[in-house]
Design a protein around this motif. Structure first.
Motif: not given
Lengths: 352, 170
Positions: A2-3, A7-9, A11-12, A71, A182
């Protein structure tokens, strides 16, 4: 991940995991562990085939619109006593029909396969050693590899015997670790301004060798490989990079052959200090050193080839970046229920 | 520790029960915890005669659950063999290397077995025996056919009995 992707959590919205050591937790538990909500979750228990099969499952979900960003992660801890307990009690057939015979783990089946391969194709230990040395050289350039001392043919040949004809450097080093990617649509990747590689085609086949008597020398890739290249609109002679599942050297060789990168039994003939060069053209193989030299983190081993291929194709390799890599074939293998590995899968990925 | 590592499934334990039963039938004077049976004991489908090996709850051919334990012939052919130098089990590890083989039984299934000796070549005809392993559960031993076969099998069975006594695992 994510980093890296900024991406923010939130968004997944999809999660796929493969792990021997997650139990008693499952992918569902991870939703709370990570404090995330998902539209799509999956757990793939197919050993070294999990990475490619997981990629296929995630890609289908994206295609159907079930999730937008998935993910896919393979990961395991390594606790030696748990590890040998796991190997000995891997399946019911193993418990009753294999482990009682000396508790050799998977070394037993692959020792016999290696000997059969050597006898059938007149391949020597020295021939096989060249593959191990090549992968060690790749590992020495790779940041995260656990085995980074140079390997000589003498050291390979004189190594501690494990299960004849396998010796120490024919066996992976179990370790803790994780690998992941991802998966999303191309449109999404562009929208998020992420470097990406394209999945062109993929296939899988399980228990393909059921009608082969004796010790099989093919496992399933040969049943779909022609169609795979056709679907990807790539010829095997155009492949730049091959990441093959190397739980044992013989399996890496068999994959190179079943993936039609060279003829059956001939892989070692094309391996030298110059690399793997079938038909006068070099194909880069297991560029991070593979599991044999980087380490096998349980199920993560099944994702190692996939992440390495994606890194190579996005110029993000953690060492040993190959230039001009336009495409890669990634292959997975796993699940010895009794005497043979059952699951085969492969995917062709290309640079955009 | 050996007990946990090597313990069989429920069906696997049945194999030992039936092997001991058949061996008592053929040699009533054998002591309770030491026996040697020539031949194999395994599950067989009553509907289509398919052998179910390794242990299973249904026939892999017709999927019937009508399967029963039977004694069968001792004949097989060597597909491969391997000397195990490293074992996850401390008893096998310290008493090694152990010769293990993969045998094609004449009825079809492939069986892992202990080998009577290291020098049996691929393609050689072998005779299969059953004997108790280091925790008293039935295991296959494959030996060269011909005179002295029973002695060759006994030698391996005794090696396991000795190993189990040394490590107190029976």
């Amino acid at each position: 991940m994510l980093n890296k992707a900024s991406l923010e959590k939130v968004s997944c919205d999809g999660l796929l995991v493969s792990s021997f050591s997650l139990a008693p937790d499952t992918v569902a538990s991870l939703a709370e562990t990570f404090d995330m909500a998902f539209n799509w979750i999956e757990q793939v228990p197919l050993g070294g085939a999990s990475g490619v099969v997981g990629l296929r499952r995630a890609a289908r979900a994206i295609e159907c619109g079930d999730a937008d960003v998935i993910a896919c992660i393979g990961g395991d801890t390594y606790i030696p006593s748990q590890f040998s307990a796991l190997l000995g009690r891997f399946t019911n057939a193993t418990i009753d029909g294999v482990t009682p015979y000396g508790s050799g783990g998977a070394n037993l089946q692959f020792a016999m396969l290696t000997q059969h391969y050597m006898d059938t194709y007149q391949v020597t230990r020295e021939d096989i050693g060249r593959l191990c040395i090549l992968q060690r050289e790749n590992a020495m350039l790779y940041q995260q590899s656990l085995l980074s001392k140079s390997l000589t043919i003498d050291a390979y040949l004189n190594a501690r015997p494990i299960a004849d004809p396998l010796a120490l450097f024919d066996c992976v080093m179990p370790c803790a670790g994780a690998e992941g990617v991802l998966v999303m649509s191309e449109e999404k990747a562009i929208e998020l301004a992420l470097p990406y590689a394209l999945l062109c085609a993929s296939a899988e086949r399980h228990n393909a060798s059921r009608e082969l008597s004796g010790i099989p020398l093919t496992f399933g890739w040969d049943s779909f490989i022609d169609e795979l290249y056709l679907a990807a609109q790539i010829d095997p002679t155009e492949i730049d990079l091959a990441q093959v599942y190397d739980d044992y050297p013989v399996m890496a060789l068999i994959q190179l052959e079943e993936l039609k990168l060279c003829n059956a039994g001939e892989a070692t003939r094309h391996i030298s200090s110059n690399g793997f060069v079938p038909a006068k053209r070099k194909i880069h193989i297991n560029t991070s050193g593979g599991q044999l030299s980087s380490g096998q983190a349980g199920f993560a081993g099944g994702f190692m080839g996939l992440t390495e291929a994606v890194r190579q194709l996005t110029d993000a390799a953690l060492g040993n970046q190959i230039s001009d890599v336009k495409n890669a074939i990634v292959s997975g293998f796993g699940m010895i229920n009794y005497d043979r590995g059952l699951c085969t899968a492969a995917a062709i990925i290309k640079r955009l | 520790m050996n007990e946990i590592q090597l313990s069989r499934t429920l069906l696997g334990k049945m194999a030992t029960y039936w092997a001991r039963k058949f061996s008592k039938a053929s040699n009533a004077s054998q002591a309770n915890d030491s026996w040697l049976l020539e031949g194999v004991v395994w599950q067989c489908c009553e509907q289509c005669d398919t052998v179910v090996y390794p242990t299973g709850a249904l026939c892999p051919n017709c999927l019937s659950e009508d399967i029963s334990w039977q004694r069968d012939s001792s004949r097989g052919e060597v597909l491969g063999s391997c000397a195990l130098h490293v074992s996850a089990n401390e008893t096998y590890h310290s008493q090694g290397p152990w010769a293990v083989g993969l045998i094609a039984h004449e009825k079809g299934p492939n069986l892992y077995t202990f080998m009577g000796d290291n020098t049996v070549k691929n393609g050689a005809e072998v005779v299969l025996f059953l004997a108790p392993d280091i925790i008293g559960q039935a295991v296959f031993i494959a030996v060269k056919s011909g005179p002295g076969k029973r002695k060759r099998a006994e030698h391996i069975a005794q090696k396991m009995a000795a190993a189990s006594e040394r490590f107190g695992s029976r």
